[in-house]
Design a protein around this motif. Structure first.
Motif, PDB file in Angstrom:
ATOM      1  N   LEU A 118       0.905  -1.214  -0.038  1.00 26.58           N
ATOM      2  CA  LEU A 118      -0.339  -0.138   0.537  1.00 26.58           C
ATOM      3  C   LEU A 118       0.487   1.428  -0.170  1.00 26.58           C
ATOM      4  O   LEU A 118       0.187   2.317  -0.277  1.00 26.58           O
TER       5      LEU A 118
ATOM      6  N   ALA B  53       1.253  -5.023  -4.013  1.00 30.23           N
ATOM      7  CA  ALA B  53       0.562  -3.960  -4.414  1.00 30.23           C
ATOM      8  C   ALA B  53      -0.571  -4.494  -5.435  1.00 30.23           C
ATOM      9  O   ALA B  53      -1.699  -4.082  -6.147  1.00 30.23           O
TER      10      ALA B  53
ATOM     11  N   GLU C  28      -7.760   3.138   2.744  1.00 33.74           N
ATOM     12  CA  GLU C  28      -9.241   3.875   0.987  1.00 33.74           C
ATOM     13  C   GLU C  28      -7.697   4.566   0.205  1.00 33.74           C
ATOM     14  O   GLU C  28      -6.971   4.708   0.566  1.00 33.74           O
ATOM     15  N   GLY C  29      -7.938   4.350  -0.701  1.00 36.80           N
ATOM     16  CA  GLY C  29      -7.047   3.818  -2.137  1.00 36.80           C
ATOM     17  C   GLY C  29      -7.046   4.928  -3.153  1.00 36.80           C
ATOM     18  O   GLY C  29      -8.005   5.519  -3.319  1.00 36.80           O
ATOM     19  N   TRP C  30      -7.091   4.512  -4.126  1.00 38.40           N
ATOM     20  CA  TRP C  30      -6.935   5.533  -5.268  1.00 38.40           C
ATOM     21  C   TRP C  30      -7.578   5.729  -5.680  1.00 38.40           C
ATOM     22  O   TRP C  30      -8.813   5.290  -5.887  1.00 38.40           O
ATOM     23  N   ARG C  31      -8.201   7.583  -5.370  1.00 40.84           N
ATOM     24  CA  ARG C  31      -9.641   7.762  -5.781  1.00 40.84           C
ATOM     25  C   ARG C  31      -8.989   9.390  -6.598  1.00 40.84           C
ATOM     26  O   ARG C  31      -8.518   9.607  -6.051  1.00 40.84           O
ATOM     27  N   PRO C  32      -9.685  10.004  -6.931  1.00 38.77           N
ATOM     28  CA  PRO C  32      -9.294  11.190  -7.468  1.00 38.77           C
ATOM     29  C   PRO C  32      -9.425  11.672  -6.545  1.00 38.77           C
ATOM     30  O   PRO C  32      -9.896  12.370  -5.588  1.00 38.77           O
ATOM     31  N   GLY C  33      -8.234  12.961  -6.516  1.00 34.49           N
ATOM     32  CA  GLY C  33      -7.989  14.176  -5.680  1.00 34.49           C
ATOM     33  C   GLY C  33      -8.079  15.405  -6.562  1.00 34.49           C
ATOM     34  O   GLY C  33      -8.862  15.364  -7.381  1.00 34.49           O
TER      35      GLY C  33
ATOM     36  N   THR D 114      -7.580  18.250  -9.312  1.00 37.99           N
ATOM     37  CA  THR D 114      -8.191  17.846 -10.767  1.00 37.99           C
ATOM     38  C   THR D 114      -8.659  19.798 -11.342  1.00 37.99           C
ATOM     39  O   THR D 114      -8.563  20.760 -10.858  1.00 37.99           O
TER      40      THR D 114
ATOM     41  N   ALA E 112      -3.282  18.409  -2.759  1.00 39.68           N
ATOM     42  CA  ALA E 112      -3.377  17.583  -2.592  1.00 39.68           C
ATOM     43  C   ALA E 112      -2.653  17.005  -1.051  1.00 39.68           C
ATOM     44  O   ALA E 112      -1.430  17.993  -0.782  1.00 39.68           O
ATOM     45  N   GLU E 113      -3.796  15.769  -0.984  1.00 38.41           N
ATOM     46  CA  GLU E 113      -3.112  15.209   0.558  1.00 38.41           C
ATOM     47  C   GLU E 113      -1.582  14.754   0.708  1.00 38.41           C
ATOM     48  O   GLU E 113      -1.330  13.858  -0.762  1.00 38.41           O
TER      49      GLU E 113
ATOM     50  N   PRO F  59       0.525  12.094   0.205  1.00 36.98           N
ATOM     51  CA  PRO F  59       1.234  10.215   0.970  1.00 36.98           C
ATOM     52  C   PRO F  59       1.626   9.790   2.095  1.00 36.98           C
ATOM     53  O   PRO F  59       2.901  10.547   2.628  1.00 36.98           O
TER      54      PRO F  59
END
Length: 317
Positions: A175, A189, A277-282, A284, A307-308, A310
């Motif tokens: 992850l 992954a 909670e995985g990849w999701r649109p941030g 844009t 963005a947050e 990582p």
């Protein structure tokens, strides 16, 4: 009082030691009949296999760690059989599922757990070490899942009710990444991606597929988490790194009680459970036309500022 998995048939790979052993014992305690798979090799995948079925033609198979766990389950009044095949091969994976059906008449839950490590920094990582780790973790998840899924699909098409469960084993390394574990991180992954696809494809047949990212004291983690793997505290104290802490979530996910939960990844460590909670649109930005390289860079920097941050790669500081 009946257990949470009373009447269910459960397969656990890599169940001779560590997390797999804890899962197998926990399922049996909750009433499941268990197929205990383990090839019996070392923590790096080397060494003479000690599992059942590993002997040369004409020789008597040597009972390995899988049989030891079966003996524990049976001594406690449970039902279990050992399987010593290599689940990263077509023959081994197919025979694993066949063993469950032949021994107990059905299959309800598959827990993919088998794996080993060959840690190296990327510049020192040999191709063979890459292939071996990706093979046992990623292919070793795919093949048992393939044959279990085929069995469940056939059951559903025959009009029989299916309430099947798959629990895959990813890792925090899969992850977030882990320094010195490029092969392991990539494989883990990949297991998350496989979990999401399997959950989407198999739901129509009554199959739920989830993954865990566990942290516990096992042979594989002794070097990676040396400080956290210190000896347990005083008698009666909570052993935060015991593999048995992870198993209750695995048992629940593998039971009929988890109805409706699929395509999810959970971290499990000590007394903590976390939904990942995985990849999701941030953030844009859409220009509505083609960017120039300079414009694309300026836009990317603005988006990164919104963005947050990582998570930190394990071992990077």
């Amino acid at each position: 009082m009946s257990g949470l998995c009373e009447g269910r048939v459960v397969v656990v790979t890599g169940a001779g030691r560590g997390l797999g052993r804890a899962h197998a014992l926990a399922f049996a305690e909750q009433g499941a009949r268990v197929v205990v798979n383990d090839l019996g090799v070392g923590v790096d995948g080397e060494g003479v296999p000690r599992g059942l079925g590993s002997a040369r033609p004409g020789e008597t198979p040597v009972a390995g760690p899988a049989q030891s766990v079966v003996d524990e389950i049976q001594a406690a009044g449970g039902e279990a059989v050992a399987h010593g095949g290599d689940i990263a091969t077509t023959q081994g994976a197919a025979s694993l599922i066949a063993t469950a059906v032949d021994a107990f008449g059905a299959l309800h839950t598959l827990v993919n757990n088998a794996g080993f490590l060959r840690d190296r920094m990327l510049v020192n990582l040999d191709e063979d070490d890459w292939d071996a780790v990706v093979r046992v973790h990623l292919k070793g998840h795919f093949l048992p899942l393939k044959y279990a899924a085929a069995y469940w699909r056939a059951e559903a098409k025959a009009g029989r009710e299916v309430a099947a469960r798959v629990v895959n084993t990813s890792s925090g390394a899969g992850l977030l990444g882990s320094v010195g574990q490029g092969n392991y991180s990539a494989a883990k992954a990949g297991i998350v991606g496989l979990t999401l696809v399997a959950a989407a494809e198999m739901g129509r047949y009554g199959v739920q597929v989830n993954a865990i990212a566990p942290a516990a004291r096992t042979r594989m983690t002794e070097g990676t988490f040396a400080e956290a793997m210190a000896a347990p505290g005083a008698v009666g104290a909570f052993d935060a790194m015991a593999p048995e802490n992870v198993s209750p979530l695995v048992v629940w996910l593998g039971s009929a009680a988890s109805e409706g939960v699929t395509g999810r990844v959970f971290e499990a460590e000590a007394g903590r459970i976390t939904v990942m909670e995985g990849w999701r649109p941030g953030p844009t930005s859409d220009k509505g036309a083609r960017w120039t390289p300079r414009e694309a860079g300026e836009a990317a920097l603005k988006l990164l500022a919104e963005a947050e941050t990582p998570g930190v790669v394990y071992g990077s500081r």
